[in-house]
Write an enzyme that holds these catalytic residues in place. Structure first.
Site, PDB file in Angstrom:
ATOM      1  N   GLU A  61      -3.921 -59.670  13.317  1.00 33.28           N
ATOM      2  CA  GLU A  61      -4.679 -60.385  14.341  1.00 33.28           C
ATOM      3  C   GLU A  61      -6.001 -60.920  13.819  1.00 33.28           C
ATOM      4  O   GLU A  61      -6.585 -60.368  12.890  1.00 33.28           O
ATOM      5  CB  GLU A  61      -4.964 -59.436  15.515  1.00 33.28           C
ATOM      6  CG  GLU A  61      -3.687 -59.011  16.213  1.00 33.28           C
ATOM      7  CD  GLU A  61      -3.918 -58.153  17.458  1.00 33.28           C
ATOM      8  OE1 GLU A  61      -3.017 -58.129  18.294  1.00 33.28           O
ATOM      9  OE2 GLU A  61      -4.976 -57.527  17.584  1.00 33.28           O
ATOM     10  N   CYS A 114     -13.664 -62.955  13.433  1.00 35.95           N
ATOM     11  CA  CYS A 114     -13.434 -61.584  12.994  1.00 35.95           C
ATOM     12  C   CYS A 114     -12.089 -61.566  12.253  1.00 35.95           C
ATOM     13  O   CYS A 114     -11.035 -61.810  12.835  1.00 35.95           O
ATOM     14  CB  CYS A 114     -13.417 -60.692  14.241  1.00 35.95           C
ATOM     15  SG  CYS A 114     -13.171 -58.972  13.868  1.00 35.95           S
ATOM     16  N   CYS A 134      -3.992 -49.920   8.912  1.00 32.24           N
ATOM     17  CA  CYS A 134      -5.087 -49.299   8.163  1.00 32.24           C
ATOM     18  C   CYS A 134      -4.659 -47.884   7.808  1.00 32.24           C
ATOM     19  O   CYS A 134      -3.972 -47.229   8.578  1.00 32.24           O
ATOM     20  CB  CYS A 134      -6.357 -49.262   9.024  1.00 32.24           C
ATOM     21  SG  CYS A 134      -7.821 -48.693   8.127  1.00 32.24           S
ATOM     22  N   CYS A 182      -9.221 -43.512  11.817  1.00 36.58           N
ATOM     23  CA  CYS A 182     -10.398 -43.131  12.604  1.00 36.58           C
ATOM     24  C   CYS A 182      -9.914 -42.852  14.026  1.00 36.58           C
ATOM     25  O   CYS A 182      -9.125 -43.612  14.570  1.00 36.58           O
ATOM     26  CB  CYS A 182     -11.456 -44.238  12.582  1.00 36.58           C
ATOM     27  SG  CYS A 182     -12.056 -44.552  10.916  1.00 36.58           S
ATOM     28  N   CYS A 221     -10.081 -45.522  16.922  1.00 37.19           N
ATOM     29  CA  CYS A 221      -9.715 -46.912  16.602  1.00 37.19           C
ATOM     30  C   CYS A 221      -8.214 -47.127  16.775  1.00 37.19           C
ATOM     31  O   CYS A 221      -7.406 -46.380  16.226  1.00 37.19           O
ATOM     32  CB  CYS A 221     -10.124 -47.223  15.162  1.00 37.19           C
ATOM     33  SG  CYS A 221      -9.550 -48.822  14.585  1.00 37.19           S
ATOM     34  N   CYS A 251     -13.734 -54.754  19.732  1.00 34.47           N
ATOM     35  CA  CYS A 251     -13.770 -53.878  18.558  1.00 34.47           C
ATOM     36  C   CYS A 251     -12.786 -52.742  18.684  1.00 34.47           C
ATOM     37  O   CYS A 251     -12.793 -52.018  19.682  1.00 34.47           O
ATOM     38  CB  CYS A 251     -15.138 -53.212  18.453  1.00 34.47           C
ATOM     39  SG  CYS A 251     -16.378 -54.219  17.761  1.00 34.47           S
TER      40      CYS A 251
END
Ligand code: SAH
Ligand code: SF4
Length: 427
Positions: free
Chosen positions: A129, A142, A149, A153, A156, A400
């Protein structure tokens, strides 16, 4: 460091040390089914090399590479036929062997607040994205660096995905190219010639957007950990910063890292962009829990690497991102400790307080607005800027930490419906 891709899915709840190592895609080009080579993302000398391998004389190859490079990055051209300074007979020769690609758009969404999000697909079928955030005085893209990933975290959404692979330089710079396409930001012929002549004008890039929403800034804050895909991120950002390329100033580019300490100095030296660090906690206990890479590179080591970051100064401060999690990292004591740490390391710092953006299944809640305000005040009173970031694009999950391949959240029927709506909207 050619670590092979993991063969089994990574656990999403408890991260295990060892899964936080770099996973490298050892290629600069994603193979295409039709055998042609995608030139997007390749540096100019590499294009010349490939042209020479395809049969051009070295001098010819160099000249053609220069011309093609200019058309790609200054004009946004994807069709060799449009390259009017290249001989008519040469153009089909190029088109038979090469393409100038873009990531494929699967879905594009518009938020009520003007934020736009695109679900994109690589040539080999992986989805990722990108998000565009327009403001009064700037437009920020962004950009993603990986599909998924490895870092898990806990707050996230991207971290709940298994890393599929690193994006190539073409797929990273391709996001910027696509955004320019979508925003109608390629200079018209006259302006392009002018820009080519005057480097100052290129940097300023004002005035040629029809809708006034210019892409002025880039943040490497989409999906993935950019410092675990260093070479490809570097390759892409070099094209973005090159005066003969997209010509965006390094001062308008920010790379965000969760704290890959051994790569930070190299990042400052070899890429030279602004640095943002996802700090999010001031004690080992809390940071170990919410940003598990902390178990490998602790807070002190991280802050020392920030203090040593090449190029950091009072006019180019390091941004410390701090996600506000209720009853986890948001007390007055935490704020005071943050100030103490930033002072101890003498950091040219600004703090960005990010209200936690929830996603289905998240185990945290956002701190209350009063708590966030109080936290921010303590830092401001110590003379350090600590604005609260307004969440953008929440209604389309573009805020975010909400990025996660939408394909995993939407059914195929929903995706098809959105694609149809897009077609209809385009007329
Ligand atoms: N991997 C890099 C860059 C991508 S994340 C990094 O971690 O820095 C971009 C920013 O969004 C980071 O500061 C990240 O911590 C933050 N973030 C992630 N999930 C979030 C969430 N749910 N709410 C608010 N911010 C979040
Ligand atoms: Fe990865 Fe950054 Fe999300 Fe952590 S916050 S899981 S490093 S994308």
């Amino acid at each position: 460091m050619d670590t092979p891709l993991p063969t089994s899915p990574l656990p999403t709840s408890m991260p295990i040390a060892g899964h936080i190592d770099p996973v490298v895609t050892a290629r600069d080009i994603t193979a295409r089914a039709d055998g042609r080579v995608d030139l997007l993302g390749l540096p100019r000398p590499r294009i010349a090399e490939i042209f020479a391998e395809a049969g051009l004389e070295p001098k010819q190859a160099k000249l053609r590479a220069k011309q093609v490079y200019h058309w790609i990055y200054h004009r946004g051209v994807t069709d060799f036929e449009a390259m009017t300074d290249i001989a008519k007979t040469m153009r089909p020769w190029l088109a038979e062997r090469f393409v100038i690609g873009r990531p494929e758009i699967v879905v594009s969404q518009h938020s009520e607040d003007g934020t736009r999000k695109w679900l994109l697909r690589t040539d080999d079928g992986h989805e990722f994205e990108m998000v565009f955030i327009p403001d009064a005085d700037r437009g920020t893209l962004c950009v993603s660096s990986q599909v998924g990933c490895t870092l898990n975290c806990r707050f996230c959404h991207t971290g709940t995905m298994r890393l599929v692979r690193n994006l190539t330089p073409g797929e990273i710079v391709g996001q910027v190219m696509l955004a320019r396409d979508a925003l109608g930001e390629w200079p018209k012929a006259g302006q392009a010639d002018l820009a080519a002549l005057t480097d100052d004008l290129v940097d300023d890039e004002g005035g040629y957007s029809p809708d006034g929403r210019l892409l002025t800034n880039i943040v490497m804050m989409g999906m993935g950990e950019p410092l675990y895909n260093f070479d490809n991120v570097k390759g892409a950002l070099k094209l973005v910063m090159d005066g003969d390329g997209l010509a965006l100033s390094k001062r308008r580019i920010t790379l965000s890292t969760s704290g890959v300490v051994p790569m930070m100095e190299k990042c400052g030296e070899e890429i030279g962009v602004n640095l943002a660090v996802s700090l999010h906690a001031v004690t080992k206990e809390v940071r170990d829990e919410i940003v598990p890479i902390n178990r490998k590179y602790g807070i002190e080591e991280l802050l020392q690497a920030c203090a040593d970051y090449p190029g950091a100064s009072n006019s180019r401060r390091i941004t410390f991102e701090y996600v506000m999690l209720k009853d986890k990292n948001d007390t007055d004591e935490h704020a005071h400790e943050l100030v103490r740490l930033l002072r101890q390391y003498n950091l040219p710092a600004k703090v960005n307080l990010i209200p936690f953006n929830p996603w289905p299944g998240a185990i945290y809640e956002c701190s209350t607005p009063e708590r966030i305000r109080q936290f921010s005040n303590i830092i401001f009173e110590a003379g350090i800027s600590a604005p609260v970031r307004t969440p953008r694009g929440r209604d389309i999950d573009a805020a975010c930490g909400q990025l996660k391949t939408s394909a995993q959240k939407m059914s195929r029927a929903e995706l098809d419906r959105l694609a149809e709506e897009k077609q209809a909207a385009l007329g």
